[in-house]
Design a protein around this motif. Sequence first.
Motif, PDB file in Angstrom:
ATOM      1  N   UNK A   1      32.948  41.202  42.673  1.00  0.00           N
ATOM      2  CA  UNK A   1      33.324  39.814  42.964  1.00  0.00           C
ATOM      3  C   UNK A   1      32.212  38.859  42.527  1.00  0.00           C
TER       4      UNK A   1
ATOM      5  N   UNK B   1      41.215  35.282  32.025  1.00  0.00           N
ATOM      6  CA  UNK B   1      41.367  34.588  33.310  1.00  0.00           C
ATOM      7  C   UNK B   1      41.858  35.557  34.386  1.00  0.00           C
TER       8      UNK B   1
ATOM      9  N   UNK C   1      38.925  37.802  35.496  1.00  0.00           N
ATOM     10  CA  UNK C   1      37.992  37.111  36.394  1.00  0.00           C
ATOM     11  C   UNK C   1      38.647  36.839  37.740  1.00  0.00           C
ATOM     12  N   UNK C   2      39.907  36.442  37.679  1.00  0.00           N
ATOM     13  CA  UNK C   2      40.667  36.208  38.906  1.00  0.00           C
ATOM     14  C   UNK C   2      40.626  37.444  39.804  1.00  0.00           C
TER      15      UNK C   2
ATOM     16  N   UNK D   1      36.876  38.335  40.884  1.00  0.00           N
ATOM     17  CA  UNK D   1      36.364  37.404  41.896  1.00  0.00           C
ATOM     18  C   UNK D   1      37.252  37.361  43.128  1.00  0.00           C
ATOM     19  N   UNK D   2      38.351  38.110  43.054  1.00  0.00           N
ATOM     20  CA  UNK D   2      39.261  38.184  44.194  1.00  0.00           C
ATOM     21  C   UNK D   2      39.788  36.809  44.578  1.00  0.00           C
ATOM     22  N   UNK D   3      40.174  36.048  43.572  1.00  0.00           N
ATOM     23  CA  UNK D   3      40.701  34.703  43.829  1.00  0.00           C
ATOM     24  C   UNK D   3      42.206  34.666  43.608  1.00  0.00           C
ATOM     25  N   UNK D   4      42.793  35.810  43.363  1.00  0.00           N
ATOM     26  CA  UNK D   4      44.222  35.854  43.017  1.00  0.00           C
ATOM     27  C   UNK D   4      45.090  35.297  44.128  1.00  0.00           C
TER      28      UNK D   4
ATOM     29  N   UNK E   1      45.458  31.113  45.246  1.00  0.00           N
ATOM     30  CA  UNK E   1      46.282  30.035  44.695  1.00  0.00           C
ATOM     31  C   UNK E   1      47.701  30.029  45.257  1.00  0.00           C
TER      32      UNK E   1
END
Lengths: 24, 222
Positions: free
Chosen positions: B109, B136, B139-140, B143-146, B149
């Motif tokens: 992450x 993208x 990285x998503x 970084x565990x940003x999936x 959003x």
Amino acid sequence: KGKSLYKIKPRHDSGIKAKISMKT
Amino acid sequence: AGGEGPPEPGEAAGAAGGSRDALSLEEILRLYNQPINEEQAWAVCYQCCGSLRAAGAGRQPRRVRSAAQIRVWRDGQVTLAPAAGDAGEPPASAGKLGYSHCTETEVIESLGIIIYKALDYGLKENEERELSPPLEQLIDHMANTVEADGSNDEGYEAADEGLEDEEDEKRKISAIRSYRDVMKLCAAHLSTESEAPNHYQAVCRALFAETMELHTFLSKIK
């Protein structure tokens, strides 16, 4: 060669930049 | 590291002024004064995860706090150096990224975040770089940003959600849990996955060599 070419768009609230910012 | 002023490579490898064997990603960014390109991002991810994986369980994993910790070596290897202060207990003010001991997914992450920042280097706060969808996604997931959003996160993991052709199948990303998962995704980015070790090492070797050339050139101008 060696030059970064990329497109820039306005930052979006749901974009990856915003999501990364929230993490840091 | 992290200071202001003109770039002065030399601190990272402890060889100021002489021949260098490694440059930090931060030095590279500052020397070029521009972000890394996408291929370099894939390569740094792959190579860094390769060295972390090789280091194995014998080493206590640590979060990546800054680009200064990512070392790109002359031979194209990429390693992670401990952050200043990592030798002991994390300072109380270390914050979310400051804990020294963490899981493999937490290291991934933090690496994803630093790689994104290297792609975003120099851009204004209200600007966003348009990344290729595969990078993208990588990285998503790193970084565990999936989930953040609120969009259809499940699409990557579910095999039965309309992923039809081979390309979609290739892009299908399940949760990243290990360095190996990251490396597999980076390899899948290439037309021939088996070329990943040589290709990404060559990209990092070139990144080092070109940065050193630029450094030499700028030093002469100076």
